[in-house]
Motif scaffolding. Sequence first.
Motif, short mmCIF file in Angstrom:
data_model
loop_
_atom_site.label_atom_id
_atom_site.label_comp_id
_atom_site.label_asym_id
_atom_site.label_seq_id
_atom_site.Cartn_x
_atom_site.Cartn_y
_atom_site.Cartn_z
N VAL A 69 21.78 2.03 -105.84
CA VAL A 69 22.56 0.81 -105.60
C VAL A 69 23.19 0.82 -104.22
O VAL A 69 23.21 -0.21 -103.52
N GLU A 70 23.68 1.98 -103.79
CA GLU A 70 24.26 2.07 -102.45
C GLU A 70 23.21 1.79 -101.38
O GLU A 70 23.50 1.15 -100.36
N GLN A 71 21.98 2.26 -101.58
CA GLN A 71 20.92 2.00 -100.62
C GLN A 71 20.61 0.51 -100.52
O GLN A 71 20.43 -0.04 -99.43
N VAL A 72 20.54 -0.17 -101.68
CA VAL A 72 20.29 -1.62 -101.67
C VAL A 72 21.42 -2.34 -100.94
O VAL A 72 21.18 -3.25 -100.13
N ALA A 73 22.67 -1.95 -101.22
CA ALA A 73 23.82 -2.59 -100.58
C ALA A 73 23.80 -2.38 -99.07
O ALA A 73 24.12 -3.29 -98.30
N GLU A 74 23.43 -1.17 -98.61
CA GLU A 74 23.36 -0.89 -97.18
C GLU A 74 22.27 -1.72 -96.51
O GLU A 74 22.47 -2.25 -95.40
N GLU A 75 21.12 -1.87 -97.15
CA GLU A 75 20.04 -2.68 -96.58
C GLU A 75 20.45 -4.15 -96.49
O GLU A 75 20.16 -4.83 -95.50
N ALA A 76 21.12 -4.64 -97.53
CA ALA A 76 21.59 -6.03 -97.52
C ALA A 76 22.60 -6.24 -96.40
O ALA A 76 22.57 -7.27 -95.69
N GLU A 77 23.49 -5.28 -96.19
CA GLU A 77 24.49 -5.39 -95.13
C GLU A 77 23.84 -5.36 -93.75
O GLU A 77 24.24 -6.09 -92.84
N SER A 78 22.79 -4.53 -93.60
CA SER A 78 22.07 -4.47 -92.33
C SER A 78 21.39 -5.81 -92.02
O SER A 78 21.42 -6.29 -90.88
N LEU A 79 20.76 -6.41 -93.04
CA LEU A 79 20.13 -7.72 -92.84
C LEU A 79 21.16 -8.79 -92.51
O LEU A 79 20.93 -9.67 -91.68
N LYS A 80 22.32 -8.72 -93.15
CA LYS A 80 23.39 -9.68 -92.87
C LYS A 80 23.85 -9.56 -91.42
O LYS A 80 24.10 -10.57 -90.74
N GLU A 81 24.01 -8.33 -90.93
CA GLU A 81 24.43 -8.13 -89.54
C GLU A 81 23.39 -8.69 -88.57
O GLU A 81 23.75 -9.33 -87.56
N SER A 82 22.11 -8.49 -88.86
CA SER A 82 21.06 -9.03 -88.00
C SER A 82 21.09 -10.55 -87.99
O SER A 82 20.94 -11.18 -86.93
N LEU A 83 21.29 -11.16 -89.16
CA LEU A 83 21.36 -12.62 -89.22
C LEU A 83 22.59 -13.14 -88.49
O LEU A 83 22.52 -14.17 -87.79
N ASP A 84 23.71 -12.45 -88.62
CA ASP A 84 24.93 -12.86 -87.91
C ASP A 84 24.71 -12.82 -86.40
O ASP A 84 25.18 -13.71 -85.67
N LYS A 85 24.02 -11.80 -85.91
CA LYS A 85 23.73 -11.71 -84.48
C LYS A 85 22.84 -12.86 -84.03
O LYS A 85 23.00 -13.41 -82.94
N TYR A 86 21.88 -13.23 -84.90
CA TYR A 86 21.02 -14.37 -84.57
C TYR A 86 21.85 -15.65 -84.46
O TYR A 86 21.67 -16.44 -83.53
N PHE A 87 22.76 -15.88 -85.41
CA PHE A 87 23.61 -17.06 -85.37
C PHE A 87 24.46 -17.09 -84.10
O PHE A 87 24.65 -18.15 -83.48
N LEU A 88 24.99 -15.92 -83.69
CA LEU A 88 25.80 -15.86 -82.47
C LEU A 88 24.96 -16.18 -81.24
O LEU A 88 25.41 -16.92 -80.34
N ARG A 89 23.75 -15.62 -81.19
CA ARG A 89 22.87 -15.92 -80.05
C ARG A 89 22.52 -17.40 -80.01
O ARG A 89 22.51 -18.03 -78.93
N ASN A 90 22.25 -17.98 -81.16
CA ASN A 90 21.90 -19.40 -81.22
C ASN A 90 23.08 -20.27 -80.80
O ASN A 90 22.92 -21.26 -80.07
N GLN A 91 24.27 -19.90 -81.24
CA GLN A 91 25.46 -20.65 -80.84
C GLN A 91 25.69 -20.57 -79.33
O GLN A 91 26.04 -21.57 -78.69
N LYS A 92 25.47 -19.39 -78.76
CA LYS A 92 25.63 -19.22 -77.32
C LYS A 92 24.62 -20.08 -76.57
O LYS A 92 24.94 -20.72 -75.55
N ARG A 93 23.36 -20.11 -77.06
CA ARG A 93 22.35 -20.94 -76.41
C ARG A 93 22.71 -22.42 -76.46
O ARG A 93 22.52 -23.15 -75.48
N MET A 94 23.26 -22.86 -77.58
CA MET A 94 23.64 -24.26 -77.70
C MET A 94 24.76 -24.60 -76.72
O MET A 94 24.75 -25.67 -76.08
N MET A 95 25.74 -23.71 -76.59
CA MET A 95 26.83 -23.96 -75.66
C MET A 95 26.34 -23.98 -74.22
O MET A 95 26.77 -24.83 -73.41
N GLU A 96 25.44 -23.06 -73.87
CA GLU A 96 24.90 -23.03 -72.51
C GLU A 96 24.09 -24.29 -72.23
O GLU A 96 24.16 -24.85 -71.12
N ALA A 97 23.31 -24.75 -73.22
CA ALA A 97 22.53 -25.97 -73.03
C ALA A 97 23.45 -27.17 -72.83
O ALA A 97 23.19 -28.05 -71.99
N LYS A 98 24.53 -27.23 -73.58
CA LYS A 98 25.48 -28.32 -73.44
C LYS A 98 26.13 -28.31 -72.07
O LYS A 98 26.29 -29.36 -71.42
#
Length: 230
Positions: free
Chosen positions: A89-118
């Motif tokens: 269970v700890e392994q599954v939770a760690e993998e889910a947290e790692s995927l969440k961090e990667s998705l959060d980084k994608y959202f931050l990059r996308n938000q930065k791109r939108m601000m730069e485009a604006k």
Amino acid sequence: MEGGPSGGTLSEIYQSSRRLLLRTRDALERLERLEATTTAATGGGLDSPELSMSIKRDIIQVQSFCVEMDRLWRSISAKSQRDLWRRKVEQVAEEAESLKESLDKYFLRNQKRMMEAKERAELLGRANGDSAHVLRIFDDEAQAMQSARNSSRMLEESFATGVAILSKYSEQRERLKKAQRKALDVLNNVGLSNSVLKLIEKRHRVDKLIKYVGMISTVIILYAFWRWTR
């Protein structure tokens, strides 16, 4: 979204969470490849709201599975089996947290791109209307930033100078304190010496008085004895 069986066993929920993790990881890799491809081609990333939100929902579902599995493995009576399921269970939770961090980084990059485009769109709009005005704004901002850096440097230098001065004052104060203590010691010693000298002089005068009184008394006694024996 692939959900686990409601009220399923620990093994069933675990298998569902593993399948969902695999699907989420593949979707995230597709999203990142899409981002890299569009960035290289156009200089800006391409957002895929449906795919990114689907990944987010899957991650939330895996985390809910982890909560349920965490409750179930604690009820296992055999310690060896309990420890085994705890690690799974700890392994599954760690993998889910790692995927969440990667998705959060994608959202931050996308938000930065939108601000730069604006910002680019706003700058281009101003330049098309009045380029001299835009250049003047940049010059003013550059001068303001340089002035701020100069002020910051002056403050740092003033602070360093103040620290050095206070350090010197502290050293001088310590030296003055030492000199004051030595002076007090000397005065105390002088005061003690004067007291001793006065006591000696007083004792000397008393001794002289006793000596003279003794001599006079002796003479009187001898005279009286001489008169009495005649």
